[in-house]
Design an enzyme around this catalytic site. Structure first.
Site, PDB file in Angstrom:
ATOM      1  N   SER A 134      -2.581  -4.340   6.611  1.00 37.47           N
ATOM      2  CA  SER A 134      -3.474  -3.197   6.370  1.00 37.47           C
ATOM      3  C   SER A 134      -4.374  -2.993   7.587  1.00 37.47           C
ATOM      4  O   SER A 134      -4.761  -3.961   8.247  1.00 37.47           O
ATOM      5  CB  SER A 134      -4.348  -3.474   5.141  1.00 37.47           C
ATOM      6  OG  SER A 134      -5.374  -2.506   5.050  1.00 37.47           O
ATOM      7  N   TYR A 149     -10.396  -8.691   0.765  1.00 41.27           N
ATOM      8  CA  TYR A 149      -9.173  -7.992   1.178  1.00 41.27           C
ATOM      9  C   TYR A 149      -9.095  -7.922   2.704  1.00 41.27           C
ATOM     10  O   TYR A 149      -8.062  -8.238   3.306  1.00 41.27           O
ATOM     11  CB  TYR A 149      -9.153  -6.584   0.578  1.00 41.27           C
ATOM     12  CG  TYR A 149      -7.859  -5.835   0.836  1.00 41.27           C
ATOM     13  CD1 TYR A 149      -6.702  -6.141   0.110  1.00 41.27           C
ATOM     14  CD2 TYR A 149      -7.779  -4.830   1.799  1.00 41.27           C
ATOM     15  CE1 TYR A 149      -5.508  -5.460   0.335  1.00 41.27           C
ATOM     16  CE2 TYR A 149      -6.592  -4.143   2.028  1.00 41.27           C
ATOM     17  CZ  TYR A 149      -5.462  -4.458   1.298  1.00 41.27           C
ATOM     18  OH  TYR A 149      -4.284  -3.789   1.529  1.00 41.27           O
TER      19      TYR A 149
HETATM   20  N1  LIG Z   1      -1.472   1.622  -0.964  1.00 48.96           N
HETATM   21  C1  LIG Z   1      -2.102   1.580   0.218  1.00 48.96           C
HETATM   22  O1  LIG Z   1      -2.752   2.569   0.644  1.00 48.96           O
HETATM   23  C2  LIG Z   1      -2.028   0.351   1.067  1.00 48.96           C
HETATM   24  C3  LIG Z   1      -2.735   0.357   2.300  1.00 48.96           C
HETATM   25  C4  LIG Z   1      -2.665  -0.752   3.121  1.00 48.96           C
HETATM   26  C5  LIG Z   1      -1.895  -1.835   2.732  1.00 48.96           C
HETATM   27  N2  LIG Z   1      -1.228  -1.835   1.532  1.00 48.96           N
HETATM   28  C6  LIG Z   1      -0.432  -3.014   1.218  1.00 48.96           C
HETATM   29  O2  LIG Z   1       0.859  -2.629   0.773  1.00 48.96           O
HETATM   30  C7  LIG Z   1       1.404  -3.634  -0.077  1.00 48.96           C
HETATM   31  C8  LIG Z   1       1.957  -2.978  -1.332  1.00 48.96           C
HETATM   32  O3  LIG Z   1       0.877  -2.370  -2.015  1.00 48.96           O
HETATM   33  P1  LIG Z   1       1.031  -1.072  -2.954  1.00 48.96           P
HETATM   34  O4  LIG Z   1       0.147  -0.035  -2.395  1.00 48.96           O
HETATM   35  O5  LIG Z   1       2.463  -0.774  -3.205  1.00 48.96           O
HETATM   36  O6  LIG Z   1       0.292  -1.646  -4.250  1.00 48.96           O
HETATM   37  P2  LIG Z   1       0.699  -1.786  -5.784  1.00 48.96           P
HETATM   38  O7  LIG Z   1       1.337  -0.549  -6.300  1.00 48.96           O
HETATM   39  O8  LIG Z   1      -0.552  -2.282  -6.420  1.00 48.96           O
HETATM   40  O9  LIG Z   1       1.819  -2.933  -5.770  1.00 48.96           O
HETATM   41  C9  LIG Z   1       1.495  -4.257  -5.491  1.00 48.96           C
HETATM   42  C10 LIG Z   1       2.729  -5.099  -5.730  1.00 48.96           C
HETATM   43  O10 LIG Z   1       2.410  -6.467  -5.438  1.00 48.96           O
HETATM   44  C11 LIG Z   1       2.817  -7.252  -6.553  1.00 48.96           C
HETATM   45  N3  LIG Z   1       2.059  -8.473  -6.699  1.00 48.96           N
HETATM   46  C12 LIG Z   1       0.718  -8.651  -6.779  1.00 48.96           C
HETATM   47  N4  LIG Z   1       0.425  -9.945  -6.971  1.00 48.96           N
HETATM   48  C13 LIG Z   1       1.612 -10.611  -7.003  1.00 48.96           C
HETATM   49  C14 LIG Z   1       1.984 -11.960  -7.173  1.00 48.96           C
HETATM   50  N5  LIG Z   1       1.079 -12.938  -7.376  1.00 48.96           N
HETATM   51  N6  LIG Z   1       3.293 -12.290  -7.132  1.00 48.96           N
HETATM   52  C15 LIG Z   1       4.223 -11.338  -6.944  1.00 48.96           C
HETATM   53  N7  LIG Z   1       3.947 -10.028  -6.818  1.00 48.96           N
HETATM   54  C16 LIG Z   1       2.647  -9.674  -6.836  1.00 48.96           C
HETATM   55  C17 LIG Z   1       2.616  -6.328  -7.759  1.00 48.96           C
HETATM   56  O11 LIG Z   1       3.313  -6.861  -8.867  1.00 48.96           O
HETATM   57  P3  LIG Z   1       2.757  -6.682 -10.405  1.00 48.96           P
HETATM   58  O12 LIG Z   1       3.251  -5.344 -10.874  1.00 48.96           O
HETATM   59  O13 LIG Z   1       3.358  -7.840 -11.116  1.00 48.96           O
HETATM   60  O14 LIG Z   1       1.260  -6.739 -10.334  1.00 48.96           O
HETATM   61  C18 LIG Z   1       3.206  -5.054  -7.195  1.00 48.96           C
HETATM   62  O15 LIG Z   1       4.605  -5.086  -7.229  1.00 48.96           O
HETATM   63  C19 LIG Z   1       0.254  -4.624  -0.339  1.00 48.96           C
HETATM   64  O16 LIG Z   1       0.414  -5.754   0.479  1.00 48.96           O
HETATM   65  C20 LIG Z   1      -0.984  -3.846   0.075  1.00 48.96           C
HETATM   66  O17 LIG Z   1      -2.041  -4.685   0.479  1.00 48.96           O
HETATM   67  C21 LIG Z   1      -1.280  -0.771   0.703  1.00 48.96           C
END
Ligand SMILES: NC(=O)c1ccc[n+]([C@@H]2O[C@H](COP(=O)([O-])OP(=O)(O)OC[C@H]3O[C@@H](n4cnc5c(N)ncnc54)[C@H](OP(=O)(O)O)[C@@H]3O)[C@@H](O)[C@H]2O)c1
Length: 228
Positions: A134, A149
Site C-alpha cells: 500500500s 496498517y
Molecule cells: N482496497 C484498497 O484500496 C487497497 C489499497 C491499498 C492496499 N490494499 C491491499 O490489497 C489487499 C487486498 O485488499 P482488498 O482491498 O481486496 O480487501 P478486502 O476486500 O477486505 O479483502 C481482504 C482479503 O484478505 C483476506 N484475509 C484477511 N485476513 C486473512 C487471514 N488471516 N487469512 C487469510 N485471508 C485473510 C480476506 O478474507 P476473509 O473474507 O476471510 O476476511 C479477504 O479475502 C490487502 O493486502 C490490502 O491491504 C487495498
C-alpha cells in the site's frame, strides 16, 4: 501451464486476480480462510474446468500455512501473490492486540508464506513473488492515522525488498505493488476510484513486466514508482 497461488482470493482484489488469471488459462491455487462461505470463488471454481483449486488458508495461523504446503507439495508455483490483508483492527487507536494482529497478517504472514513456498517458486519457470502492499507503507509520504496498517505495510516492503536481494541468486523476482484506491470491502463507504477488475488488470500487467531491474522496487498497479 502457468501456475498462480493467491491468498485472500475469496473477495476484493484477490478474487478479481483469480478471475483474470483463470480467463488467461492459468492453473490457480485460490486460498481463502473459509471455503464454505466463499460463494463467488466456488462459482469460479465450478466454471474453471478443474484449473482452479480452492485451498483453506488462514495466513495468521502457522499450522494453516504448513497445511497449505502439504496441499501444494512440490508442484511449481510461477506466481505467488500475497494479497490477504486487513485494514487494522486498532484503526486510529494504538491498541496492542489490534496492532499485533495487523502486523501478523500484513507483514509477517507474507514472509512466512514466501519462505514456506520458496522451493515451489525456485522450481517454476517464472519465479515471481508478489506482495500487494500500500502507498500507506511509504514512510516519506506518510500522513497520520492508521498507524498499525501503515507500519505493517512499511515492514512488508522492507522484508520483501530483502528477499528480492537474497533470493535473486535463485532467480526469484519480487514485485511490491500498491493496488491504488480500490472499491472493495476494505474501503467500503469511501470513494475509492478504481474497480477491483481494473486494479487486477494493472497488477497482472506489472507482474508480467517484472524483470531483475524492477525486482524489489515499490511501484503501483500502473508501474509508477513510489518513494519509500
Ligand atoms: N482496497 C484498497 O484500496 C487497497 C489499497 C491499498 C492496499 N490494499 C491491499 O490489497 C489487499 C487486498 O485488499 P482488498 O482491498 O481486496 O480487501 P478486502 O476486500 O477486505 O479483502 C481482504 C482479503 O484478505 C483476506 N484475509 C484477511 N485476513 C486473512 C487471514 N488471516 N487469512 C487469510 N485471508 C485473510 C480476506 O478474507 P476473509 O473474507 O476471510 O476476511 C479477504 O479475502 C490487502 O493486502 C490490502 O491491504 C487495498
Amino acid at each position: 501451464m502457468r501456475s498462480v497461488l493467491i491468498t485472500g482470493a475469496n473477495r476484493g482484489i484477490g478474487l478479481a486476480l483469480a478471475r483474470q488469471y483463470a480467463t488467461e488459462g492459468a492453473r490457480i491455487f485460490a486460498c481463502c480462510r473459509d471455503p464454505d462461505g466463499a460463494d463467488k470463488l466456488r462459482e469460479l471454481t465450478a466454471s474453471s474446468g478443474g484449473r482452479l483449486q480452492m485451498v483453506q488458508l488462514d495466513v495468521a495461523d502457522e499450522r494453516s500455512i504448513a497445511s497449505l504446503k502439504s496441499t501444494v507439495g512440490d508442484q511449481p508455483i510461477d506466481i505467488l501473490i500475497n494479497n490477504a490483508g486487513i485494514s487494522g483492527l486498532s484503526a486510529d487507536r494504538i491498541e496492542a492486540a489490534g496492532y499485533i494482529a495487523t502486523m501478523r497478517v500484513n507483514a509477517l504472514a507474507p514472509m512466512l508464506v514466501a519462505q514456506t513456498l520458496r522451493e515451489n517458486l525456485t522450481n517454476s519457470t517464472e519465479k515471481k513473488l508478489v506482495a500487494i502492499t500500500s502507498i500507506m507503507g511509504s514512510i516519506s509520504t506518510a500522513g497520520g492515522g492508521k498507524y498499525a496498517y501503515r507500519a505493517s505495510k512499511a515492514a512488508l516492503n522492507n522484508g520483501m525488498r530483502g528477499l528480492s536481494r537474497d533470493w535473486a541468486r535463485d532467480g526469484i523476482l519480487v514485485a511490491l505493488l500498491n493496488p491504488g484506491w480500490v472499491q472493495t470491502e476494505m474501503v467500503s463507504g469511501q470513494t475509492a476510484y478504481i474497480s477491483a477488475e481494473e486494479c487486477a488488470r494493472g497488477l497482472i500487467q506489472q507482474i508480467a513486466a517484472l524483470t531483475p531491474a524492477t525486482s524489489g522496487v515499490f511501484q503501483d498497479y500502473r508501474g509508477v514508482r513510489i518513494r519509500w
